[in-house]
Design a protein around this motif. Structure first.
Motif, PDB file in Angstrom:
ATOM      1  N   PRO A  11       0.820  -1.585  -0.271  1.00 12.71           N
ATOM      2  CA  PRO A  11      -0.047  -0.292   0.266  1.00 12.71           C
ATOM      3  C   PRO A  11       0.947   1.355  -0.431  1.00 12.71           C
ATOM      4  O   PRO A  11       0.418   2.014  -0.648  1.00 12.71           O
ATOM      5  CB  PRO A  11      -0.986  -0.371   0.891  1.00 12.71           C
ATOM      6  N   LYS A  12       2.449   0.974   0.538  1.00 13.31           N
ATOM      7  CA  LYS A  12       2.512   2.233   1.223  1.00 13.31           C
ATOM      8  C   LYS A  12       3.157   3.144  -0.771  1.00 13.31           C
ATOM      9  O   LYS A  12       3.233   3.570  -1.298  1.00 13.31           O
ATOM     10  CB  LYS A  12       3.786   2.473   1.775  1.00 13.31           C
ATOM     11  N   ILE A  13       3.912   1.920  -1.295  1.00 13.02           N
ATOM     12  CA  ILE A  13       4.440   2.075  -2.785  1.00 13.02           C
ATOM     13  C   ILE A  13       3.788   1.950  -3.570  1.00 13.02           C
ATOM     14  O   ILE A  13       4.034   3.110  -4.602  1.00 13.02           O
ATOM     15  CB  ILE A  13       4.984   1.009  -3.039  1.00 13.02           C
ATOM     16  N   ALA A  14       1.491   2.138  -3.434  1.00 10.36           N
ATOM     17  CA  ALA A  14       1.156   2.012  -4.014  1.00 10.36           C
ATOM     18  C   ALA A  14       0.840   3.540  -4.036  1.00 10.36           C
ATOM     19  O   ALA A  14       0.457   4.311  -5.408  1.00 10.36           O
ATOM     20  CB  ALA A  14      -0.066   1.327  -4.231  1.00 10.36           C
ATOM     21  N   GLU A  15       0.499   3.849  -2.742  1.00  7.04           N
ATOM     22  CA  GLU A  15      -0.214   5.400  -2.516  1.00  7.04           C
ATOM     23  C   GLU A  15       1.373   6.566  -2.981  1.00  7.04           C
ATOM     24  O   GLU A  15       0.901   7.650  -3.170  1.00  7.04           O
ATOM     25  CB  GLU A  15       0.067   5.440  -1.441  1.00  7.04           C
ATOM     26  N   HIS A  16       2.606   5.649  -2.585  1.00 11.05           N
ATOM     27  CA  HIS A  16       3.331   6.903  -3.621  1.00 11.05           C
ATOM     28  C   HIS A  16       3.349   7.167  -4.910  1.00 11.05           C
ATOM     29  O   HIS A  16       3.701   8.489  -5.428  1.00 11.05           O
ATOM     30  CB  HIS A  16       5.011   6.447  -3.383  1.00 11.05           C
ATOM     31  N   LEU A  17       3.369   5.567  -5.855  1.00 12.68           N
ATOM     32  CA  LEU A  17       2.958   6.291  -6.858  1.00 12.68           C
ATOM     33  C   LEU A  17       2.288   6.895  -6.992  1.00 12.68           C
ATOM     34  O   LEU A  17       2.049   7.403  -8.271  1.00 12.68           O
ATOM     35  CB  LEU A  17       3.364   4.875  -7.850  1.00 12.68           C
ATOM     36  N   GLN A  18       0.560   7.065  -6.548  1.00 13.78           N
ATOM     37  CA  GLN A  18      -0.121   7.375  -6.903  1.00 13.78           C
ATOM     38  C   GLN A  18      -0.507   9.094  -7.125  1.00 13.78           C
ATOM     39  O   GLN A  18      -0.791   9.704  -7.645  1.00 13.78           O
ATOM     40  CB  GLN A  18      -1.216   7.365  -6.183  1.00 13.78           C
ATOM     41  N   ALA A  19       0.451   9.280  -6.240  1.00 14.98           N
ATOM     42  CA  ALA A  19       0.752  10.721  -5.063  1.00 14.98           C
ATOM     43  C   ALA A  19       1.431  11.575  -6.592  1.00 14.98           C
ATOM     44  O   ALA A  19       1.447  12.513  -6.528  1.00 14.98           O
ATOM     45  CB  ALA A  19       1.202  11.057  -4.105  1.00 14.98           C
ATOM     46  N   TYR A  20       1.977  10.416  -6.638  1.00 16.80           N
ATOM     47  CA  TYR A  20       3.584  11.000  -7.760  1.00 16.80           C
ATOM     48  C   TYR A  20       2.792  10.986  -9.256  1.00 16.80           C
ATOM     49  O   TYR A  20       3.136  12.681  -9.984  1.00 16.80           O
ATOM     50  CB  TYR A  20       4.420  10.538  -7.906  1.00 16.80           C
ATOM     51  N   ILE A  21       2.047  10.221  -9.138  1.00 12.27           N
ATOM     52  CA  ILE A  21       1.377   9.883 -11.339  1.00 12.27           C
ATOM     53  C   ILE A  21       0.682  11.757 -11.490  1.00 12.27           C
ATOM     54  O   ILE A  21       0.793  11.814 -11.864  1.00 12.27           O
ATOM     55  CB  ILE A  21       0.549   8.933 -11.435  1.00 12.27           C
ATOM     56  N   GLN A  22      -0.238  11.511 -10.261  1.00  9.21           N
ATOM     57  CA  GLN A  22      -1.316  12.589  -9.737  1.00  9.21           C
ATOM     58  C   GLN A  22      -0.681  14.128  -9.712  1.00  9.21           C
ATOM     59  O   GLN A  22      -1.220  14.460 -10.725  1.00  9.21           O
ATOM     60  CB  GLN A  22      -2.151  12.438  -8.679  1.00  9.21           C
ATOM     61  N   LYS A  23       0.494  14.437  -9.469  1.00  3.70           N
ATOM     62  CA  LYS A  23       1.447  15.692  -9.645  1.00  3.70           C
ATOM     63  C   LYS A  23       1.652  16.146 -10.704  1.00  3.70           C
ATOM     64  O   LYS A  23       1.752  16.802 -11.229  1.00  3.70           O
ATOM     65  CB  LYS A  23       2.566  14.961  -8.454  1.00  3.70           C
ATOM     66  N   TYR A  24       2.057  15.277 -11.021  1.00  4.40           N
ATOM     67  CA  TYR A  24       2.057  15.169 -12.829  1.00  4.40           C
ATOM     68  C   TYR A  24       1.251  15.202 -13.833  1.00  4.40           C
ATOM     69  O   TYR A  24       1.624  15.145 -14.937  1.00  4.40           O
ATOM     70  CB  TYR A  24       3.263  14.120 -13.548  1.00  4.40           C
ATOM     71  N   GLY A  25      -0.001  15.060 -13.307  1.00  3.47           N
ATOM     72  CA  GLY A  25      -1.519  15.651 -14.131  1.00  3.47           C
ATOM     73  C   GLY A  25      -1.729  14.577 -14.764  1.00  3.47           C
ATOM     74  O   GLY A  25      -3.239  14.347 -15.374  1.00  3.47           O
ATOM     75  N   PHE A  26      -1.871  13.271 -14.375  1.00  2.26           N
ATOM     76  CA  PHE A  26      -2.634  12.172 -14.834  1.00  2.26           C
ATOM     77  C   PHE A  26      -3.815  11.430 -14.058  1.00  2.26           C
ATOM     78  O   PHE A  26      -3.411  11.164 -12.174  1.00  2.26           O
ATOM     79  CB  PHE A  26      -1.437  10.674 -14.722  1.00  2.26           C
ATOM     80  N   ALA A  27      -4.525  11.181 -14.806  1.00  3.69           N
ATOM     81  CA  ALA A  27      -5.914  10.243 -13.151  1.00  3.69           C
ATOM     82  C   ALA A  27      -4.718   8.620 -13.329  1.00  3.69           C
ATOM     83  O   ALA A  27      -4.466   8.657 -14.013  1.00  3.69           O
ATOM     84  CB  ALA A  27      -6.921  10.206 -14.240  1.00  3.69           C
ATOM     85  N   SER A  28      -5.107   8.120 -11.624  1.00  2.00           N
ATOM     86  CA  SER A  28      -4.461   6.912 -11.091  1.00  2.00           C
ATOM     87  C   SER A  28      -5.640   6.485 -10.343  1.00  2.00           C
ATOM     88  O   SER A  28      -6.559   6.814  -9.894  1.00  2.00           O
ATOM     89  CB  SER A  28      -3.192   7.051 -10.676  1.00  2.00           C
ATOM     90  N   PHE A  29      -5.293   4.908 -10.476  1.00  2.00           N
ATOM     91  CA  PHE A  29      -6.716   4.472  -9.525  1.00  2.00           C
ATOM     92  C   PHE A  29      -5.715   2.453  -9.101  1.00  2.00           C
ATOM     93  O   PHE A  29      -4.858   2.276  -9.525  1.00  2.00           O
ATOM     94  CB  PHE A  29      -8.137   4.121 -10.759  1.00  2.00           C
ATOM     95  N   ILE A  30      -5.383   2.499  -7.661  1.00  2.00           N
ATOM     96  CA  ILE A  30      -4.990   1.467  -7.107  1.00  2.00           C
ATOM     97  C   ILE A  30      -6.232  -0.082  -7.667  1.00  2.00           C
ATOM     98  O   ILE A  30      -7.342   0.615  -6.545  1.00  2.00           O
ATOM     99  CB  ILE A  30      -4.598   2.059  -5.699  1.00  2.00           C
ATOM    100  N   VAL A  31      -4.977  -0.979  -7.550  1.00  2.00           N
ATOM    101  CA  VAL A  31      -6.340  -2.456  -7.477  1.00  2.00           C
ATOM    102  C   VAL A  31      -5.595  -2.405  -5.849  1.00  2.00           C
ATOM    103  O   VAL A  31      -4.278  -2.414  -4.961  1.00  2.00           O
ATOM    104  CB  VAL A  31      -5.351  -3.259  -7.990  1.00  2.00           C
ATOM    105  N   ASP A  32      -6.994  -2.620  -5.131  1.00  2.00           N
ATOM    106  CA  ASP A  32      -6.683  -3.248  -3.849  1.00  2.00           C
ATOM    107  C   ASP A  32      -7.366  -4.626  -3.782  1.00  2.00           C
ATOM    108  O   ASP A  32      -8.217  -5.088  -2.387  1.00  2.00           O
ATOM    109  CB  ASP A  32      -8.336  -2.326  -2.835  1.00  2.00           C
ATOM    110  N   ASP A  33      -8.136  -5.311  -4.576  1.00  2.00           N
ATOM    111  CA  ASP A  33      -8.761  -6.516  -4.779  1.00  2.00           C
ATOM    112  C   ASP A  33      -7.946  -7.168  -5.592  1.00  2.00           C
ATOM    113  O   ASP A  33      -8.353  -7.652  -6.399  1.00  2.00           O
ATOM    114  CB  ASP A  33     -10.262  -7.101  -4.562  1.00  2.00           C
TER     115      ASP A  33
END
Length: 224
Positions: A11-33
């Motif tokens: 979860p920490k890596i996924a959230e880190h990736l999401q935050a950075y990706i969104q910072k650069y203007g991309f929409a992102s979604f994390i798989v949790d199942d």
């Protein structure tokens, strides 16, 4: 806005990736199942996937193969595995690039941008879209779409390949063995029931656009 799916069980890596990706203007979604990865994939109209190898239930190689049955969107593997064979396996199973952990976020963004340019932007190969037509039916193999008059239905990669084979053979019969060899030639063994299941799915897609009985069974030979 381009959309990216993150398939990462930390979860920490996924959230880190999401935050950075969104910072650069991309929409992102994390798989949790991780038992229903493809449901997440199908839920969003995605442009790229970031995929870990070591996942619960099934590994990233498996999920990449499942994605490739439905989509040609770029897939970038992100993994702590550093062996050459791990990278070879990632590419052989349908991946487009490989990033090793620990990674620098700027490298991830650069590789995302590179793959998006290759797939959709200035480096994308511009080819004329194929359209196969037969008696009012229109198949768009690259779009994975079937239309009849004003009705349209989405297809999986296997469904599109199967319909393409039937159209190309018409009015001749497409033999069962020929279909199995053409559509599943990368599988060591495929039960004939696999073809039966996919023919049933194709028939349902034709019914959805108002064509009941579009695929005829020629007993002992194949389909037309």
């Amino acid at each position: 806005m381009q959309r990216i799916l993150i398939i990462e069980d930390d979860p920490k890596i996924a959230e880190h990736l999401q935050a950075y990706i969104q910072k650069y203007g991309f929409a992102s979604f994390i798989v949790d199942d991780f038992d229903h990865v493809m449901e997440h994939f199908q839920k969003y109209k995605l442009d790229l996937v970031l995929l870990d190898i070591n996942l619960p239930s099934y590994d990233g190689y498996y999920w990449c193969r499942q994605i490739r049955k439905q989509s040609i969107c770029p897939v970038i593997f992100i993994s702590a595995r550093v062996g050459e064979m791990d990278q070879v396996m990632a590419l052989e199973n349908g991946g487009d690039d490989f990033i090793t952990k620990p990674f620098h976020p700027e490298i991830v963004i650069a590789k995302i941008r590179s793959q998006l340019r290759r797939a959709y932007g200035e480096y994308a190969v511009q080819v004329e879209e194929r359209v196969l037509e037969l008696e009012g039916i229109k198949l768009y193999p690259e779009r994975l779409k079937l239309t009849v008059k004003d009705k349209a239905v989405p297809l999986s990669k296997w469904e599109a390949d199967l319909i393409e084979s039937l159209i190309e053979r018409y009015p001749r019969v497409a033999g069962r063995e020929d279909l199995l060899e053409k559509l599943w030639d990368d599988q060591m063994y495929v039960d004939e029931n696999t073809l039966n299941v996919n023919i049933t799915r194709v028939r349902k897609k034709f019914e959805a656009v108002g064509m009941k009985g579009a695929v005829e069974t020629v007993r002992g030979v194949g389909y037309r």
